[in-house]
Design a protein around this motif. Structure first.
Motif, PDB file in Angstrom:
ATOM      1  N   UNK A 173       0.490 -54.148  21.609  1.00  0.00           N
ATOM      2  CA  UNK A 173      -0.692 -53.704  22.353  1.00  0.00           C
ATOM      3  C   UNK A 173      -0.342 -52.541  23.278  1.00  0.00           C
ATOM      4  N   UNK A 174       0.785 -52.639  23.957  1.00  0.00           N
ATOM      5  CA  UNK A 174       1.211 -51.561  24.843  1.00  0.00           C
ATOM      6  C   UNK A 174       1.509 -50.292  24.060  1.00  0.00           C
ATOM      7  N   UNK A 175       2.115 -50.459  22.879  1.00  0.00           N
ATOM      8  CA  UNK A 175       2.455 -49.312  22.041  1.00  0.00           C
ATOM      9  C   UNK A 175       1.254 -48.764  21.278  1.00  0.00           C
ATOM     10  N   UNK A 176       0.117 -49.475  21.319  1.00  0.00           N
ATOM     11  CA  UNK A 176      -1.070 -49.109  20.545  1.00  0.00           C
ATOM     12  C   UNK A 176      -0.704 -48.919  19.070  1.00  0.00           C
ATOM     13  N   UNK A 177       0.087 -49.838  18.546  1.00  0.00           N
ATOM     14  CA  UNK A 177       0.669 -49.699  17.221  1.00  0.00           C
ATOM     15  C   UNK A 177      -0.245 -50.254  16.140  1.00  0.00           C
ATOM     16  N   UNK A 178      -1.430 -49.679  16.022  1.00  0.00           N
ATOM     17  CA  UNK A 178      -2.390 -50.169  15.033  1.00  0.00           C
ATOM     18  C   UNK A 178      -1.906 -49.977  13.600  1.00  0.00           C
ATOM     19  N   UNK A 179      -1.019 -49.004  13.374  1.00  0.00           N
ATOM     20  CA  UNK A 179      -0.593 -48.694  12.006  1.00  0.00           C
ATOM     21  C   UNK A 179       0.165 -49.841  11.347  1.00  0.00           C
ATOM     22  N   UNK A 219      -2.069 -55.680  29.177  1.00  0.00           N
ATOM     23  CA  UNK A 219      -1.455 -54.787  28.181  1.00  0.00           C
ATOM     24  C   UNK A 219      -2.474 -53.922  27.462  1.00  0.00           C
ATOM     25  N   UNK A 220      -3.747 -54.330  27.510  1.00  0.00           N
ATOM     26  CA  UNK A 220      -4.746 -53.601  26.723  1.00  0.00           C
ATOM     27  C   UNK A 220      -5.938 -53.112  27.543  1.00  0.00           C
ATOM     28  N   UNK A 221      -6.682 -54.027  28.161  1.00  0.00           N
ATOM     29  CA  UNK A 221      -7.967 -53.657  28.759  1.00  0.00           C
ATOM     30  C   UNK A 221      -7.816 -52.732  29.965  1.00  0.00           C
TER      31      UNK A 221
END
Length: 299
Positions: free
Chosen positions: A155-161, A269-271
């Motif tokens: 979530x912190x890395x925004x690693x959607x891939x 970590x996200x919002x």
């Protein structure tokens, strides 16, 4: 011979990049795969491309829907159609190196038996297939011992891939699947992290394409990808993804203590780091533009 992995290709009007994506899947050096295409009632040349490929390659099963039922439905439908222990989605505009499936299977075999998802390192390509970015993902294994640690990592890395890695099919089916919300990839990854660790293939075997036509580059029009006939006004897309992240954890069946830690990870970590998204939802509901966007319009 029984296939070991399913490559599911969801597509809607994807003729521009589909042939290259299909070629990369058909070129996998893991022989025991099945390729399943779900065409969401495309109106361009997608059908012709798919039928020609299926006629040449007995591993391909082509399913054409009579109406466009939305991208989320199409992704979930492919999981239903899979017949193998492992599954990966292949978007109709991305490229996989020939070793993608084989190396993911090898890492699964060597990893903790509880591992639920394996993915290679990723590079970003543009509309013409030129490499434009190396993702800083060499330490993105997300194999920490607890769900909340794994969640915080991606979530912190925004690693959607990493969503496009190879999944254990039975574990994937135990989740709520792709939710009708922008950011559904992060929601699904959160549910998977509650079920087991992830693992990383150290080679760069996935080429994710970024281009102007993809739905994720189209603002609130992303919502229509999920339900083509729905109105996107008051959809609160950024707020809803946080809600779905919390629901995914709440429904995970984790022990109470770890569930609370995982729930606390979502806002921290996200919002909160992405507060501008929910703020934009409020502005949209009021029929107004955020101050920064008004400044751009005036310029």
């Amino acid at each position: 011979m029984t296939s070991r992995a399913t490559v599911g290709i969801p597509v809607y009007n994807g003729e521009r990049y589909l042939s290259a994506a299909l070629d990369s899947v058909r070129a996998q050096d893991e022989p025991d795969i099945e390729i399943v295409i779900s065409d969401n009632a495309s109106t361009d040349g997608t059908e012709a491309i798919c039928r020609a490929a299926a006629a040449e390659d007995p591993r391909i099963r082509y399913h054409r829907q009579e109406v466009n039922r939305g991208g989320a439905w199409n992704f979930n439908h492919l999981v239903e159609l899979a017949t193998t222990p492992y599954f990966t989605w292949a978007a109709a505009d991305d490229i996989r190196r020939p070793a993608f499936v084989r190396r993911c299977l090898e890492v699964f075999a060597a990893a903790d038996p509880a591992t639920v998802l394996v993915y290679p390192r990723t590079r970003i390509i543009d509309a013409e297939g030129r490499i434009i970015e190396d993702l800083n993902d060499a330490d993105l294994a997300c194999d920490e011992p607890t769900p909340h640690q794994r969640m915080r990592h991606f979530l912190t890395a925004q690693a959607a891939h990493i969503f496009y890695g190879l999944h254990r099919t039975e574990v994937l089916r135990s989740t709520r699947g792709i939710r009708p919300v922008v950011g559904n990839d992060m929601v699904l990854l959160t549910e998977l992290a509650c079920r087991g660790p992830f693992a990383l293939v150290p080679e760069q075997l996935f080429l994710q394409r970024r281009h102007a036509e993809q739905f994720s580059a189209q603002g609130q029009a992303q919502v229509a990808w999920h339900a083509p006939q729905a109105s996107v006004r008051f959809a609160f897309p950024h707020t809803r993804v946080s809600v779905e992240l919390l629901r995914g954890v709440a429904d995970s069946g984790l022990p109470v203590g770890e569930r609370l830690r995982a729930l606390a990870t979502v806002p921290t970590a996200w919002t909160l780091p992405r507060w501008r998204g929910p703020a934009a939802d409020v502005w949209a509901a009021l029929g107004r533009q955020p101050r920064s966007q008004r400044a751009v319009v005036r310029a």
